[in-house]
Design a protein around this motif. Structure first.
Motif, short mmCIF file in Angstrom:
data_model
loop_
_atom_site.label_atom_id
_atom_site.label_comp_id
_atom_site.label_asym_id
_atom_site.label_seq_id
_atom_site.Cartn_x
_atom_site.Cartn_y
_atom_site.Cartn_z
N THR A 172 -64.72 6.52 55.19
CA THR A 172 -65.27 6.43 56.55
C THR A 172 -64.39 5.50 57.37
N TYR A 173 -64.50 5.65 58.66
CA TYR A 173 -63.80 4.77 59.59
C TYR A 173 -64.80 4.41 60.69
N ALA A 174 -65.02 3.14 60.89
CA ALA A 174 -66.04 2.69 61.84
C ALA A 174 -65.49 2.66 63.26
N VAL A 175 -66.11 3.45 64.11
CA VAL A 175 -65.84 3.42 65.55
C VAL A 175 -67.14 3.79 66.23
N SER A 176 -67.49 3.07 67.28
CA SER A 176 -68.74 3.35 67.96
C SER A 176 -68.64 4.70 68.66
N SER B 221 -69.88 5.72 71.34
CA SER B 221 -69.69 5.62 72.78
C SER B 221 -68.22 5.35 73.13
N ASN B 222 -67.47 4.79 72.18
CA ASN B 222 -66.06 4.51 72.42
C ASN B 222 -65.15 5.64 71.97
N LEU B 223 -65.64 6.58 71.19
CA LEU B 223 -64.80 7.66 70.68
C LEU B 223 -64.44 8.62 71.81
N GLN B 224 -63.13 8.75 72.05
CA GLN B 224 -62.63 9.62 73.11
C GLN B 224 -62.17 10.95 72.57
N SER B 225 -61.43 10.91 71.44
CA SER B 225 -60.82 12.12 70.92
C SER B 225 -60.52 11.94 69.44
N VAL C 94 -57.41 8.98 65.78
CA VAL C 94 -58.67 8.60 66.44
C VAL C 94 -58.31 7.89 67.73
N ARG C 95 -58.82 8.41 68.83
CA ARG C 95 -58.60 7.80 70.14
C ARG C 95 -59.91 7.21 70.61
N SER C 96 -59.97 5.87 70.61
CA SER C 96 -61.16 5.20 71.13
C SER C 96 -60.83 4.70 72.53
N ARG D 130 -58.39 6.26 79.83
CA ARG D 130 -58.94 7.43 79.11
C ARG D 130 -57.85 8.47 78.93
N GLU D 131 -57.59 8.79 77.69
CA GLU D 131 -56.55 9.76 77.38
C GLU D 131 -57.08 10.75 76.35
N ARG D 132 -56.55 11.94 76.37
CA ARG D 132 -56.92 12.96 75.37
C ARG D 132 -55.74 13.19 74.46
N LEU D 133 -56.04 13.58 73.25
CA LEU D 133 -55.01 13.86 72.26
C LEU D 133 -54.88 15.35 72.05
N ILE D 134 -53.63 15.81 71.91
CA ILE D 134 -53.35 17.20 71.59
C ILE D 134 -52.22 17.18 70.57
#
Length: 168
Positions: free
Chosen positions: A87-91, A93-97, A107-109, A132-136
């Motif tokens: 597992t990897y802990a990230v909230s 609400s902060n997870l973007q992509s 993981v983009r937070s 705010r950025e998206r990953l591709i």
């Protein structure tokens, strides 16, 4: 007095020459424009092969594709119930992509981009990000896309190039 036939012939020649010269100059402008565009953009390091497609274990962007199907047509379902390997802990609400490619999970937070080993979850690298950025993920490269900028990132985390986008 010149005959009508010789005048008509001269007009035809004139119109033919004019048409040819105009079409040649238009073609020359198009070629020049293409050359200037190639000079402005530079040469591409490596084009993506026309037959390139995702491997079964890849998830290239949020919702899988631009149509947001959330479905990988190349994947096969697991034969047994999946077991959590790490597992990897990230909230949330902060997870973007979240992008999966080859053997890496990106993981983009809200404030950071992190690359994790897909097998055991170990952190490979991370970079701070402010907006705010998206990953591709396409053909071995990760693209970090924001409203005003695109960055190409190698699998080892090095930034290959970055460009600003015009808002015109």
């Amino acid at each position: 007095m010149p005959s009508k036939r010789s005048t008509a012939l001269n007009r035809r020649k004139l119109l033919t020459v004019a048409t040819l010269s105009i079409s040649s100059s238009i073609a020359g402008c198009a070629t020049l424009q293409a050359r200037l565009e190639a000079f402005r953009l530079g040469t591409f390091e490596r084009p993506i092969a026309a037959d390139w497609h995702l491997s079964p274990g890849q998830w290239p962007m949020r919702d899988y594709n631009y149509a947001r199907t959330r479905h990988n047509p190349f994947a096969t379902p697991p034969r047994h119930n999946p077991v959590r390997a790490w597992t990897y802990a990230v909230s949330s609400s902060n997870l973007q992509s979240l992008v999966v490619s080859d053997d890496t999970v990106f993981v983009r937070s809200e404030a950071r981009l992190t690359a994790l080993n897909a097998t055991d979850g170990r952190k490979r690298w991370h970079r701070s990000r402010n907006n705010r950025e998206r990953l591709i993920y396409i053909a071995g490269r990760l693209y970090n896309v924001a409203q005003d900028r695109v960055r190409a990132i190698a699998p080892d985390g090095t930034e290959l190039w970055s460009t600003e986008l015009n808002r015109e």
